[in-house]
Design a protein around this motif. Structure first.
Motif, short mmCIF file in Angstrom:
data_model
loop_
_atom_site.label_atom_id
_atom_site.label_comp_id
_atom_site.label_asym_id
_atom_site.label_seq_id
_atom_site.Cartn_x
_atom_site.Cartn_y
_atom_site.Cartn_z
N ASN A 57 10.10 4.57 -6.59
CA ASN A 57 9.41 5.75 -6.05
C ASN A 57 9.28 5.67 -4.53
O ASN A 57 9.43 6.67 -3.82
CB ASN A 57 8.03 5.89 -6.68
N TYR A 58 9.00 4.49 -4.04
CA TYR A 58 8.89 4.29 -2.59
C TYR A 58 10.23 4.59 -1.90
O TYR A 58 10.27 5.26 -0.87
CB TYR A 58 8.46 2.85 -2.32
N ASP A 95 -6.27 0.74 -9.70
CA ASP A 95 -5.86 0.64 -11.10
C ASP A 95 -6.69 -0.42 -11.79
O ASP A 95 -6.82 -1.54 -11.29
CB ASP A 95 -4.37 0.28 -11.16
N ALA A 102 7.52 1.39 -9.09
CA ALA A 102 6.78 1.65 -7.85
C ALA A 102 7.71 1.54 -6.64
O ALA A 102 7.63 2.36 -5.71
CB ALA A 102 5.61 0.68 -7.72
N ARG A 108 6.59 -1.53 -14.16
CA ARG A 108 5.77 -0.77 -13.21
C ARG A 108 6.06 -1.20 -11.77
O ARG A 108 6.06 -0.37 -10.85
CB ARG A 108 4.29 -0.96 -13.55
N ASP A 166 0.83 -1.21 0.00
CA ASP A 166 0.00 0.00 0.00
C ASP A 166 0.85 1.26 0.00
O ASP A 166 0.46 2.29 -0.55
CB ASP A 166 -0.95 0.00 1.20
N PRO A 188 -3.94 -3.55 -12.79
CA PRO A 188 -2.92 -3.64 -11.74
C PRO A 188 -1.78 -4.58 -12.12
O PRO A 188 -1.97 -5.55 -12.86
CB PRO A 188 -3.70 -4.20 -10.55
N TRP A 189 -0.59 -4.29 -11.61
CA TRP A 189 0.54 -5.19 -11.85
C TRP A 189 0.69 -6.21 -10.73
O TRP A 189 1.44 -7.18 -10.87
CB TRP A 189 1.85 -4.41 -12.01
N ILE A 223 4.00 1.19 -1.31
CA ILE A 223 4.74 1.13 -2.56
C ILE A 223 3.88 1.57 -3.74
O ILE A 223 4.33 2.30 -4.62
CB ILE A 223 5.28 -0.30 -2.78
N ASP A 224 2.62 1.12 -3.73
CA ASP A 224 1.73 1.42 -4.85
C ASP A 224 0.29 1.37 -4.35
O ASP A 224 -0.33 0.32 -4.33
CB ASP A 224 1.93 0.42 -5.99
N ASP A 225 -0.24 2.52 -3.93
CA ASP A 225 -1.55 2.54 -3.28
C ASP A 225 -2.68 3.00 -4.21
O ASP A 225 -3.80 3.21 -3.78
CB ASP A 225 -1.52 3.42 -2.04
N SER A 251 7.01 5.70 -15.50
CA SER A 251 6.32 5.37 -14.25
C SER A 251 7.00 5.93 -13.02
O SER A 251 6.40 5.92 -11.94
CB SER A 251 6.18 3.85 -14.12
#
Length: 419
Positions: free
Chosen positions: A166-167, A110, A163, A159, A103, A113-114, A105-107, A321
């Motif tokens: 970015n985290y 989508d 993700a 992706r 959540d 989704p990946w 990392i990628d909340d 991304s």
């Protein structure tokens, strides 16, 4: 309850009342009650090698009765040596950690989704929605990806890596120091089995025995072929690690067909790929994942013609991304497309050797694989003594099983032994 001739345990043996209440809190209205269920094996034979896999349908009374479809992965119920190996290497604990972090990392919600969501995750179990009900399915193990399939899967892998990048950037900014995943969780990332010298010897022996038994180039193979393969296995496995002065991310490390679920449009073209089973995840350059994916799912001739296109698609999606702060971090690392390609070449030997290790397991007919690799009496011997006899015997009667393994092992020999 039965799946064919195979008896499956009852619901209370799998999920506690508290766990069922938690699942209902995520999937049903307040006050909903379970009025029935169906529980069965997810497939005939082995669906995956690090657990037992079940499908559960809960019949839940709200205003009316509705169905909740679940997929469950548990520790093996009838193979204690495999349970011991799983626990020793933190396989379920790693996956539970990642679901805990997902959540953050990628909340974002989508439509493509990946990764899946999960209702329960622990060091013994994973419970998630049954994505087959949503139209997702795995690709036939006996076949190879074409361009549409490899590109849509490479997109999801890109992706996933973006993700996490970015985290890590967000954690770096918030904590005002470079974030290092291994400082927090390095104790869970160690897998003694893959760096064990005996494991490398057994893996090398299988590759050597397959070539000696079936290859038409037998006259070119040296007497110490098994030892040479073992040394390559050891070197390849040690190469997947954190490196300074480049990008490091969570690496899935197990991107074979059963760990990729695909959704299709009405014309049978893949439109999305979801990545499953993060038990083997490690931490290192993302090139290790994309190179492993390519070698596990495409032919040698396809790679020779189209690998650069796949890598370009991966890098393009990855670049699109990542957020602006991560782009600045990547610029400071000089992480551009050329840098990424350098790491892809560095990761190639790992990808090829790990593919050769996985193929004897994942390509075997599921029922035969269950008989061969899921017997507690022989599990340890096949893991760390000698697994060649059943692999050779199955290769004699299964052309796909034999030829896929021949292709990758001959390529390894030509590139890293003969070359």
């Amino acid at each position: 309850m039965e799946n064919g001739a195979k008896t499956v345990v009852e619901l209370q043996d799998i999920l506690s009342e508290k766990q069922l209440e938690h699942i209902l809190s995520k999937t049903a209205k307040l006050g909903a009650k379970i009025v029935g269920y169906d529980l069965k094996s997810a497939s005939e034979g082995i669906a995956g090698f690090l657990g037992d896999h079940l499908r559960l349908t809960l019949y839940v009374k709200e205003d009316s009765v509705k169905k909740i479809h679940l997929f469950i992965k548990t520790l093996p119920m009838n193979n204690q040596p495999k349970v011991d190996m799983i626990m020793e290497n933190n396989f379920y604990t790693r996956e539970a950690l990642l679901y805990q972090l997902f959540d953050d990392i990628d909340d974002a919600e989508d439509s493509n989704p990946w990764r899946p969501k999960a209702y329960i995750y622990s060091d013994k179990m994973l419970v998630m929605p049954d994505l087959s009900v949503e139209g997702y399915k795995s690709f036939p193990v006996a076949e190879y990806f074409d361009t549409d399939h490899i590109m849509i899967t490479a997109t999801s892998v890109a992706r996933f890596h973006a993700a996490f990048a970015n985290y890590a950037t967000k954690r770096t900014i918030n904590e005002n120091k470079p974030y290092n995943f291994l400082e927090e969780y390095g104790h869970l990332m160690k897998s003694s089995i893959f760096v064990d010298l005996q494991w490398s010897r057994v893996t090398g022996k299988v590759s050597s025995d397959l070539l000696k038994e079936f290859s038409t180039n037998i006259k070119n193979y040296p007497a110490d072929l098994a030892e040479r393969f073992a040394k390559l296995c050891q070197k390849a496995n040690m190469s997947l690690k954190e490196y300074d002065n480049t990008l490091n991310v969570i690496v899935h490390k197990d991107l074979w067909f059963n760990n990729i679920l695909l959704r299709y449009d009405s014309g049978n073209k893949p439109t999305n790929a979801i990545l499953l089973d993060y038990q083997c995840m490690q931490y290192g350059p993302p090139a290790f994942d994309i190179m492993l994916l390519i070698h596990l799912t495409t032919t040698r001739s396809y790679r020779e013609r189209h690998e650069s296109e796949v890598l370009r698609r991966y890098y393009t999606v990855f670049s699109e991304s990542v957020d602006d702060d991560t782009k600045q971090r990547l610029a400071a690392l000089n992480y551009d497309f050329d840098h990424f390609l350098v790491w892809c070449e560095k990761a190639r030997m790992f990808a090829m050797l790990y593919t050769a290790f996985l193929f004897p397991y994942i390509l075997m007919d599921p029922l035969q694989a269950q008989k061969t690799f899921d017997d507690p009496e022989t599990f340890q011997d096949l893991l760390l003594v000698d697994r060649s006899p059943p692999v050779i015997e199955h290769a004699k009667v299964n052309d796909v099983y034999r030829n896929k393994q021949l292709d990758i092992n001959e390529e390894i020999f030509e590139k890293y032994i003969l070359g």
